[in-house]
Motif scaffolding. Structure first.
Motif, PDB file in Angstrom:
ATOM      1  N   SER A 108       0.856  -1.075   0.038  1.00 43.55           N
ATOM      2  CA  SER A 108       0.035  -0.102   0.183  1.00 43.55           C
ATOM      3  C   SER A 108       0.804   1.235  -0.021  1.00 43.55           C
ATOM      4  CB  SER A 108      -0.883  -0.202   1.266  1.00 43.55           C
ATOM      5  OG  SER A 108      -0.141   0.166   2.300  1.00 43.55           O
ATOM      6  N   GLY A 109       2.189   1.087   0.541  1.00 44.67           N
ATOM      7  CA  GLY A 109       3.023   2.359   0.558  1.00 44.67           C
ATOM      8  C   GLY A 109       2.425   3.311   1.518  1.00 44.67           C
ATOM      9  N   GLY A 110       1.559   2.988   2.215  1.00 43.22           N
ATOM     10  CA  GLY A 110       1.042   4.197   2.985  1.00 43.22           C
ATOM     11  C   GLY A 110       1.532   3.769   4.740  1.00 43.22           C
ATOM     12  N   ARG A 111       0.960   4.771   5.420  1.00 39.09           N
ATOM     13  CA  ARG A 111       1.343   4.390   6.701  1.00 39.09           C
ATOM     14  C   ARG A 111       0.271   3.988   7.646  1.00 39.09           C
ATOM     15  NH1 ARG A 111       3.935   9.505  10.255  1.00 39.09           N
ATOM     16  NH2 ARG A 111       3.597   8.633  12.247  1.00 39.09           N
TER      17      ARG A 111
ATOM     18  N   ALA B  50     -39.815  -5.542  11.832  1.00 38.50           N
ATOM     19  CA  ALA B  50     -38.793  -5.978  12.679  1.00 38.50           C
ATOM     20  C   ALA B  50     -37.552  -6.172  11.413  1.00 38.50           C
ATOM     21  CB  ALA B  50     -38.993  -7.296  13.444  1.00 38.50           C
ATOM     22  N   GLY B  51     -36.476  -5.782  11.762  1.00 36.65           N
ATOM     23  CA  GLY B  51     -35.341  -6.140  10.922  1.00 36.65           C
ATOM     24  C   GLY B  51     -34.140  -6.177  11.814  1.00 36.65           C
ATOM     25  N   GLY B  52     -32.985  -5.947  11.086  1.00 36.33           N
ATOM     26  CA  GLY B  52     -31.635  -5.923  11.728  1.00 36.33           C
ATOM     27  C   GLY B  52     -30.786  -4.812  11.462  1.00 36.33           C
ATOM     28  N   THR B  53     -29.729  -4.379  12.439  1.00 41.10           N
ATOM     29  CA  THR B  53     -29.140  -3.326  12.295  1.00 41.10           C
ATOM     30  C   THR B  53     -27.739  -4.045  12.230  1.00 41.10           C
ATOM     31  OG1 THR B  53     -30.518  -1.904  13.602  1.00 41.10           O
ATOM     32  CG2 THR B  53     -27.974  -1.339  13.367  1.00 41.10           C
ATOM     33  N   ALA B  54     -26.874  -3.599  11.121  1.00 41.26           N
ATOM     34  CA  ALA B  54     -25.497  -3.799  11.390  1.00 41.26           C
ATOM     35  C   ALA B  54     -24.639  -2.867  11.832  1.00 41.26           C
ATOM     36  CB  ALA B  54     -25.065  -3.996   9.950  1.00 41.26           C
ATOM     37  N   GLU B  55     -23.862  -3.228  12.692  1.00 40.09           N
ATOM     38  CA  GLU B  55     -22.889  -2.469  13.610  1.00 40.09           C
ATOM     39  C   GLU B  55     -21.653  -2.972  13.167  1.00 40.09           C
ATOM     40  OE1 GLU B  55     -23.848  -2.568  17.680  1.00 40.09           O
ATOM     41  OE2 GLU B  55     -25.677  -1.576  17.242  1.00 40.09           O
ATOM     42  N   LEU B  56     -20.884  -1.927  12.349  1.00 39.94           N
ATOM     43  CA  LEU B  56     -19.401  -2.277  11.565  1.00 39.94           C
ATOM     44  C   LEU B  56     -18.519  -1.429  12.456  1.00 39.94           C
ATOM     45  CD1 LEU B  56     -17.748  -3.814   9.368  1.00 39.94           C
ATOM     46  CD2 LEU B  56     -18.122  -1.759   8.098  1.00 39.94           C
ATOM     47  N   ALA B  57     -17.748  -1.932  13.142  1.00 37.28           N
ATOM     48  CA  ALA B  57     -16.602  -1.257  14.029  1.00 37.28           C
ATOM     49  C   ALA B  57     -15.470  -1.096  12.930  1.00 37.28           C
ATOM     50  CB  ALA B  57     -16.022  -1.996  15.095  1.00 37.28           C
ATOM     51  N   ILE B  58     -15.072   0.045  12.777  1.00 37.49           N
ATOM     52  CA  ILE B  58     -13.802   0.276  11.756  1.00 37.49           C
ATOM     53  C   ILE B  58     -12.899   1.194  12.438  1.00 37.49           C
ATOM     54  CG2 ILE B  58     -13.375   1.766   9.736  1.00 37.49           C
ATOM     55  CD1 ILE B  58     -14.949  -0.179   8.493  1.00 37.49           C
ATOM     56  N   VAL B  59     -11.583   0.821  12.342  1.00 33.88           N
ATOM     57  CA  VAL B  59     -10.653   1.378  13.078  1.00 33.88           C
ATOM     58  C   VAL B  59      -9.431   1.887  11.877  1.00 33.88           C
ATOM     59  CG1 VAL B  59      -8.709   1.169  14.748  1.00 33.88           C
ATOM     60  CG2 VAL B  59     -11.023   0.231  15.173  1.00 33.88           C
ATOM     61  N   LEU B  60      -8.937   3.003  12.131  1.00 38.16           N
ATOM     62  CA  LEU B  60      -7.759   3.528  11.419  1.00 38.16           C
ATOM     63  C   LEU B  60      -6.428   3.561  12.165  1.00 38.16           C
ATOM     64  CD1 LEU B  60      -6.725   4.672   8.410  1.00 38.16           C
ATOM     65  CD2 LEU B  60      -6.864   6.988   9.671  1.00 38.16           C
ATOM     66  N   VAL B  61      -5.370   2.673  11.708  1.00 36.71           N
ATOM     67  CA  VAL B  61      -4.224   2.341  12.549  1.00 36.71           C
ATOM     68  C   VAL B  61      -3.188   3.020  11.604  1.00 36.71           C
ATOM     69  CG1 VAL B  61      -2.836   0.915  13.638  1.00 36.71           C
ATOM     70  CG2 VAL B  61      -5.370   0.304  13.675  1.00 36.71           C
ATOM     71  N   ASP B  62      -2.399   3.683  12.382  1.00 38.78           N
ATOM     72  CA  ASP B  62      -0.898   4.161  11.979  1.00 38.78           C
ATOM     73  C   ASP B  62       0.044   3.107  12.230  1.00 38.78           C
ATOM     74  OD1 ASP B  62       1.606   5.203  11.927  1.00 38.78           O
ATOM     75  OD2 ASP B  62       1.086   7.042  12.510  1.00 38.78           O
ATOM     76  N   VAL B  63       0.444   2.355  11.201  1.00 39.55           N
ATOM     77  CA  VAL B  63       1.111   1.176  11.407  1.00 39.55           C
ATOM     78  C   VAL B  63       2.532   1.542  11.952  1.00 39.55           C
ATOM     79  CG1 VAL B  63      -0.143  -0.274   9.764  1.00 39.55           C
ATOM     80  CG2 VAL B  63       1.829   0.938   8.982  1.00 39.55           C
ATOM     81  N   ARG B  64       3.079   2.758  11.765  1.00 32.79           N
ATOM     82  CA  ARG B  64       4.531   3.058  12.221  1.00 32.79           C
ATOM     83  C   ARG B  64       4.440   3.199  13.838  1.00 32.79           C
ATOM     84  NH1 ARG B  64       6.220   7.642   7.987  1.00 32.79           N
ATOM     85  NH2 ARG B  64       5.792   6.340   6.029  1.00 32.79           N
ATOM     86  N   THR B  65       3.672   3.894  14.233  1.00 31.42           N
ATOM     87  CA  THR B  65       3.425   4.225  15.872  1.00 31.42           C
ATOM     88  C   THR B  65       2.523   3.192  16.469  1.00 31.42           C
ATOM     89  OG1 THR B  65       1.557   5.781  15.638  1.00 31.42           O
ATOM     90  CG2 THR B  65       3.917   6.649  15.385  1.00 31.42           C
TER      91      THR B  65
END
Length: 180
Positions: A101-104, A133-148
C-alpha cells in the motif's frame, strides 16, 4: 491504503439470519467484498488495497507476515484501546509493508455485529406503516498508524435492513455521509 479482511461476524439469534449469513468463511468474504466495493466507489481518491489483495500478498510471504484472516484485529473494537498491542502491532506493520500500500495507515474492519431492530418504520414509503422488525449492522472500523501503533480514528457505522447484506451496505454508506 490497505483495507484488512474482516475476522469477526456475529448475529443475534433472535434475527434468524443464520441461513442468510451462511458459513462463516463465506460470510466474511462476502462482507469484505461489500465493504471494499463500496469504499472504493465512494472514496475513489484513495488508492485502496482490498482484502483479497492483502491476502494474496500475505500468502506470497509466508513466515514473514501473519495470515490476515487469523490476526486478532477484532480486539480493536474495544474503544479504550488507543495503542495497538503487540504482537498485533508488528503484524499490521509487516502486512502493510508486504501488501504494497506504500502508506502509513491501514483500515481495519474490527467487527460486524448484527442486532435486532424492533420498531423501525418502513422508510420505503411516504405513508406511515406499522413498524417492521429487521436488523442493524454495526460495523466497527478503525484506522491504525502502522508506524506508531496509534489508533487514529474509530467509529461504529450502523445501517438497517431486512437482510444482513442490505444492512451492511447501508452501514458502509453511512461512512460517507452526503452521498446517495
Amino acid at each position: 491504503m490497505s483495507l484488512l479482511p474482516l475476522t469477526l461476524i456475529v448475529a443475534e439469534d433472535s434475527l434468524h439470519w443464520t441461513s442468510q449469513i451462511g458459513a462463516r468463511r463465506v460470510a466474511l468474504t462476502k462482507s469484505d467484498s461489500i465493504i471494499g466495493a463500496l469504499l472504493k466507489a465512494r472514496a475513489p481518491e484513495v488508492s485502496w488495497v482490498l482484502p483479497e489483495d492483502v491476502r494474496r500478498a500475505a500468502h506470497r510471504a509466508p513466515g514473514v507476515v501473519a495470515d490476515p484472516d487469523q490476526m486478532a484485529t477484532a480486539i480493536l473494537r474495544v474503544e479504550s484501546i488507543k495503542l495497538v498491542p503487540d504482537p498485533l502491532r508488528s503484524q499490521l506493520r509487516n502486512l502493510a509493508a508486504v501488501a504494497g500500500s506504500g502508506g502509513r495507515f491501514v483500515v481495519v474492519p474490527a467487527a460486524l455485529v448484527y442486532r435486532r431492530t424492533v420498531g423501525r418504520s418502513d422508510s420505503r414509503t411516504i405513508y406511515p406503516t406499522a413498524p417492521t422488525a429487521g436488523g442493524t449492522a454495526e460495523l466497527a472500523i478503525v484506522l491504525v498508524d502502522v508506524r506508531t501503533g496509534q489508533v487514529g480514528w474509530r467509529t461504529v457505522a450502523r445501517g438497517e435492513g431486512d437482510d444482513p447484506w442490505t444492512a451492511l451496505a447501508r452501514a458502509v454508506k453511512s461512512l460517507t455521509p452526503g452521498l446517495p
